[in-house]
Write a protein that holds these residues in place. Structure first.
Motif, PDB file in Angstrom:
ATOM      1  N   ALA A  41      -8.665   0.739  13.099  1.00 48.66           N
ATOM      2  CA  ALA A  41      -9.462   1.589  12.225  1.00 48.66           C
ATOM      3  C   ALA A  41      -8.815   2.955  12.047  1.00 48.66           C
ATOM      4  O   ALA A  41      -8.545   3.658  13.012  1.00 48.66           O
ATOM      5  N   SER A  42      -8.555   3.316  10.784  1.00 48.81           N
ATOM      6  CA  SER A  42      -7.897   4.593  10.538  1.00 48.81           C
ATOM      7  C   SER A  42      -8.914   5.644  10.121  1.00 48.81           C
ATOM      8  O   SER A  42      -8.918   6.107   8.997  1.00 48.81           O
ATOM      9  N   ARG A  60      -1.485   4.399  -5.192  1.00 47.87           N
ATOM     10  CA  ARG A  60      -2.419   4.967  -4.196  1.00 47.87           C
ATOM     11  C   ARG A  60      -3.775   5.280  -4.813  1.00 47.87           C
ATOM     12  O   ARG A  60      -4.797   5.195  -4.140  1.00 47.87           O
ATOM     13  N   LEU A  72       2.951   2.399   2.116  1.00 45.10           N
ATOM     14  CA  LEU A  72       3.196   3.069   3.390  1.00 45.10           C
ATOM     15  C   LEU A  72       4.603   2.776   3.894  1.00 45.10           C
ATOM     16  O   LEU A  72       5.145   3.515   4.710  1.00 45.10           O
ATOM     17  N   ASN A  89       2.086   7.032  -6.528  1.00 42.05           N
ATOM     18  CA  ASN A  89       0.812   7.750  -6.596  1.00 42.05           C
ATOM     19  C   ASN A  89      -0.223   7.029  -7.453  1.00 42.05           C
ATOM     20  O   ASN A  89      -1.414   7.091  -7.161  1.00 42.05           O
ATOM     21  N   ARG A  91       2.892  14.361  -0.247  1.00 36.76           N
ATOM     22  CA  ARG A  91       3.377  13.954   1.064  1.00 36.76           C
ATOM     23  C   ARG A  91       3.215  15.044   2.111  1.00 36.76           C
ATOM     24  O   ARG A  91       2.927  14.793   3.269  1.00 36.76           O
ATOM     25  N   ASP A 132      -2.268   6.933   8.448  1.00 33.24           N
ATOM     26  CA  ASP A 132      -2.097   5.839   7.494  1.00 33.24           C
ATOM     27  C   ASP A 132      -3.037   6.030   6.313  1.00 33.24           C
ATOM     28  O   ASP A 132      -2.686   5.754   5.169  1.00 33.24           O
ATOM     29  N   ARG A 133      -4.237   6.496   6.627  1.00 31.44           N
ATOM     30  CA  ARG A 133      -5.209   6.762   5.563  1.00 31.44           C
ATOM     31  C   ARG A 133      -4.652   7.838   4.630  1.00 31.44           C
ATOM     32  O   ARG A 133      -4.649   7.672   3.417  1.00 31.44           O
ATOM     33  N   PHE A 134      -4.134   8.934   5.195  1.00 29.08           N
ATOM     34  CA  PHE A 134      -3.600  10.008   4.351  1.00 29.08           C
ATOM     35  C   PHE A 134      -2.444   9.491   3.489  1.00 29.08           C
ATOM     36  O   PHE A 134      -2.319   9.853   2.328  1.00 29.08           O
ATOM     37  N   ARG A 135      -1.621   8.647   4.078  1.00 30.20           N
ATOM     38  CA  ARG A 135      -0.462   8.148   3.335  1.00 30.20           C
ATOM     39  C   ARG A 135      -0.878   7.221   2.205  1.00 30.20           C
ATOM     40  O   ARG A 135      -0.121   7.027   1.264  1.00 30.20           O
ATOM     41  N   SER A 136      -2.054   6.605   2.327  1.00 30.98           N
ATOM     42  CA  SER A 136      -2.468   5.674   1.284  1.00 30.98           C
ATOM     43  C   SER A 136      -3.291   6.372   0.202  1.00 30.98           C
ATOM     44  O   SER A 136      -3.775   5.722  -0.706  1.00 30.98           O
ATOM     45  N   LEU A 137      -3.449   7.696   0.311  1.00 27.38           N
ATOM     46  CA  LEU A 137      -4.201   8.438  -0.703  1.00 27.38           C
ATOM     47  C   LEU A 137      -3.236   9.110  -1.681  1.00 27.38           C
ATOM     48  O   LEU A 137      -2.117   9.443  -1.313  1.00 27.38           O
ATOM     49  N   PRO A 138      -3.693   9.303  -2.936  1.00 27.40           N
ATOM     50  CA  PRO A 138      -2.806   9.924  -3.929  1.00 27.40           C
ATOM     51  C   PRO A 138      -2.703  11.440  -3.760  1.00 27.40           C
ATOM     52  O   PRO A 138      -3.024  12.201  -4.651  1.00 27.40           O
ATOM     53  N   ILE A 139      -2.266  11.883  -2.585  1.00 32.10           N
ATOM     54  CA  ILE A 139      -2.074  13.308  -2.329  1.00 32.10           C
ATOM     55  C   ILE A 139      -0.610  13.535  -1.987  1.00 32.10           C
ATOM     56  O   ILE A 139       0.096  12.597  -1.625  1.00 32.10           O
ATOM     57  N   ALA A 194       0.823  -1.212   0.000  1.00 30.88           N
ATOM     58  CA  ALA A 194       0.000   0.000   0.000  1.00 30.88           C
ATOM     59  C   ALA A 194       0.859   1.266   0.000  1.00 30.88           C
ATOM     60  O   ALA A 194       0.347   2.353   0.230  1.00 30.88           O
ATOM     61  N   GLY A 249      -4.366   6.298  13.611  1.00 34.50           N
ATOM     62  CA  GLY A 249      -4.435   5.585  12.338  1.00 34.50           C
ATOM     63  C   GLY A 249      -4.754   6.456  11.146  1.00 34.50           C
ATOM     64  O   GLY A 249      -4.425   6.105  10.020  1.00 34.50           O
ATOM     65  N   VAL A 250      -5.380   7.618  11.388  1.00 38.86           N
ATOM     66  CA  VAL A 250      -5.860   8.382  10.238  1.00 38.86           C
ATOM     67  C   VAL A 250      -4.698   8.845   9.349  1.00 38.86           C
ATOM     68  O   VAL A 250      -4.870   9.045   8.147  1.00 38.86           O
TER      69      VAL A 250
END
Lengths: 326, 270
Positions: free
Chosen positions: A87-88, A77, A54, A74, B116, B107-114, A52, B104-105
């Motif tokens: 849960a994130s 992603r 990360l 990207n 760094r 991790d969510r940001f890191r997994s999005l195409p935005i 993923a 955890g949130v």
């Protein structure tokens, strides 16, 4: 685009002295579910985090949805949804605010993001809690909101890292239905789990990992054949009758390599080929006059799988590895 | 209805998208602030308490010394306190990010195409409103005590704008510290070590001419001194070009050094 939605070769990752992954290969066809089965600390989460984007692997290559995780993170992603073990979601935001935020970060207009959020909240049965702060959600609700958040962008590849750990059985069944419908819609799912039962229920193929190594890769059917199908566990009311119980079950199970296992409380577990033998077992127990307190047919536990595959118990090692990982 | 089979809805154009993402995340941070309003004490009550304390405790003594009256000291003090309060307010963002990143949130940001840097930039942009509150409350409460602006609206807007720009740049020091240290408590301790000498070792409370030469040397390069002098000039009149220039130079310098440092520390922290 390749036929494989997930393709990893020789993934290696160390954290200081701890080797989390030692050359792991994974592959999932488009539209399939890959189950990654292993105890705590086996490296499942590390593998998911590398796929993923990360985490960066020390060695090895990985492609997700045809994109190299290192060279085109990207694009990866933009193709994936990730639901972690923890849960994130943002606990200070409401369910709707969480999903709208993700939608806007995925270039949806505010209106489209709101619409998508409402859709997902309804689908995950969270509509009533939509305007409540996520902090007030139960564990199951939080898990569903987390999964909803990972689906906002309609990802083609979905990573579910132990999605049912800590959920009660009914909620677990619901989660399984969700996974099945995702795959029905054409997504590829990589699911990590500690339960053979879960992998069996959902996965098209299962990769078993332990101590950062792949120790088996097979279809659920093939894996069950290797580990010896189902297990029958019986406990006598009178622990003194354990010897008789052993004899009766030994006669039914028959095969030598599936020697009965016992524990201190008079419970005997044997491998059986299917539920055909159950009437026979019941009749023999009655004939022998053995009263039964527990009688269950189940798939081998992870521990039993590991015992069969590696000849060692996963339990104590897994606990140690977990401590290291923590 | 299923989760995936619906036609893709309208998407936004891709220009300026990183800035748009940062604003989305700034909104997230602002919602968090609104949900825990006690986090605003450092930008609401603190400026009032400091102004009261310094005005009444020191005002009398200085009234007989360098300043003709207590009111003269208020005019000198208020722009200085504004600088100090802004520097202190910047500590909160490092603490908040330090606690936030463990959740955890991210991790969510890191997994999005935005980009760094977007989660960090969003958090700093949300600070804009906190710093604006510092300016409004400091100058507003000063007005009650008798502080008057001698210039015009443009001077006021310039002073507030310059102060906020400086605080937004200085916040990156705090973000960097927040990314480097283990606990939110250590952010406070470390940042105080920096903010106290910078804010007291400046022209905030007393004129620099009363200090020994070696201290004057420090005070004269201290960015807070430049900010305070510029704000004094913009609110009370007098030459400002040099101090405004130096303040912008410091803003650029702080950004050039601490933005990359903070970003690098953030990326490594996983």
């Amino acid at each position: 685009m390749t036929e494989l939605a997930i393709e990893a070769t020789g993934l290696t990752k160390s954290f200081g002295q701890t080797k989390a992954l030692v050359g792991v290969d994974l592959a999932a066809r488009r539209g399939s579910v890959l189950g990654v089965l292993g105890p705590n600390g086996a490296g499942k989460t590390t593998a998911v985090r590398i796929l993923a984007t990360l985490l960066r692997a020390d060695a090895g290559t990985a492609r997700v949805n045809g994109f190299d995780v290192r060279q085109r993170p990207n694009d990866v992603r933009a193709s994936i949804g990730l639901t972690g073990q923890f849960a994130s979601v943002d606990e200070d935001l409401t369910g709707t605010q969480n999903l709208v935020m993700i939608g806007q970060l995925l270039d949806l207009t505010k209106r489209a993001a709101r619409q998508r959020a409402a859709e997902l909240l309804e689908w995950f049965d969270l509509s009533e809690a939509a305007s409540k702060v996520a902090k007030t959600y139960s564990g199951g609700m939080r898990r569903r909101l987390d999964l909803a958040a990972s689906l906002v962008g309609r990802p083609q590849v979905i990573f579910l890292d132990e999605p049912t750990t800590g959920l009660d059985p009914a909620k677990r069944e619901d989660m399984w239905d969700v996974v099945r419908s995702l795959v029905g819609d054409g997504s590829t799912v990589l699911l990590t789990t500690q339960y053979l039962e879960e992998a069996d229920a959902l996965a098209d193929e299962i990769t078993v990992i332990n101590h950062g190594r792949v120790i088996a890769h097979d279809t659920p059917h093939g894996l069950k054949r290797v580990v010896g199908g189902q297990r029958l566990t019986v406990r006598a009311v009178d622990p003194a009758r354990r010897g008789d119980l052993l004899r009766v079950l030994g006669d039914v199970a028959g095969l030598d390599e599936r020697a009965p296992e016992t524990d201190g409380r008079g419970t005997v577990t044997v491998g059986v080929d299917g539920d055909d033998v159950l009437p026979d077992v019941v009749a023999r127990l009655r004939a022998a006059g053995i009263g039964v307190e527990e009688f269950s047919l189940h798939l081998p536990s992870l521990d039993e799988v590991f015992f069969t595959l590696t000849g060692t118990r996963s339990g104590s090692d897994a606990r140690k590895a977990e401590e290291v990982a923590a | 209805m299923t989760a995936l089979s619906i036609a893709l809805p309208a998407r936004r154009p891709r220009q300026y998208r990183q800035l748009r993402y940062a604003l989305v995340l700034a909104k997230r941070n602002m919602i968090k602030i609104i949900r825990a309003p006690e986090q605003l004490i450092d930008v609401t009550l603190q400026p009032i308490i400091f102004l009261l304390l310094f005005y009444y405790v020191f005002g009398g003594a200085f009234g007989g010394g360098g300043f003709a009256t207590r009111h003269d000291y208020l005019e000198f003090l208020l722009p200085g306190l504004l600088g100090q309060t802004l520097a202190m307010s910047s500590i909160a963002i490092g603490q908040n990010m330090n606690a936030d990143i463990e959740k955890g949130v991210f991790d969510r940001f890191r997994s999005l195409p935005i980009g760094r840097a977007v989660p960090l930039v969003g958090a700093v942009l949300a600070e804009f409103f906190r710093y604006l509150m510092v300016c409004v409350i400091s100058i507003g409460f000063g007005y009650i005590l008798g502080f008057r602006i001698h210039t015009n609206l443009l001077g006021l807007l310039g002073a507030v704008g310059l102060s906020i720009c400086f605080a937004l740049a200085f916040a990156w020091v705090s973000v960097w510290v927040g990314m480097k240290v283990r606990s939110a408590g250590s952010v406070q301790g470390l940042m105080m070590l920096l903010v106290l000498p910078l804010s007291f070792g400046s022209n905030t409370f007393v004129p620099v001419t009363t200090m020994p030469g070696w201290l004057q040397a420090f005070v004269n390069v201290n960015p807070i001194s430049h900010l305070v002098s510029a704000v004094r000039g913009l609110l009370l009149g007098g030459p400002v070009a040099s101090d405004v220039g130096w303040t912008f130079a410091w803003i650029a310098g702080l950004l050039a050094v601490f933005f990359p440092l903070a970003l690098r520390a953030y990326i490594r922290r996983t």
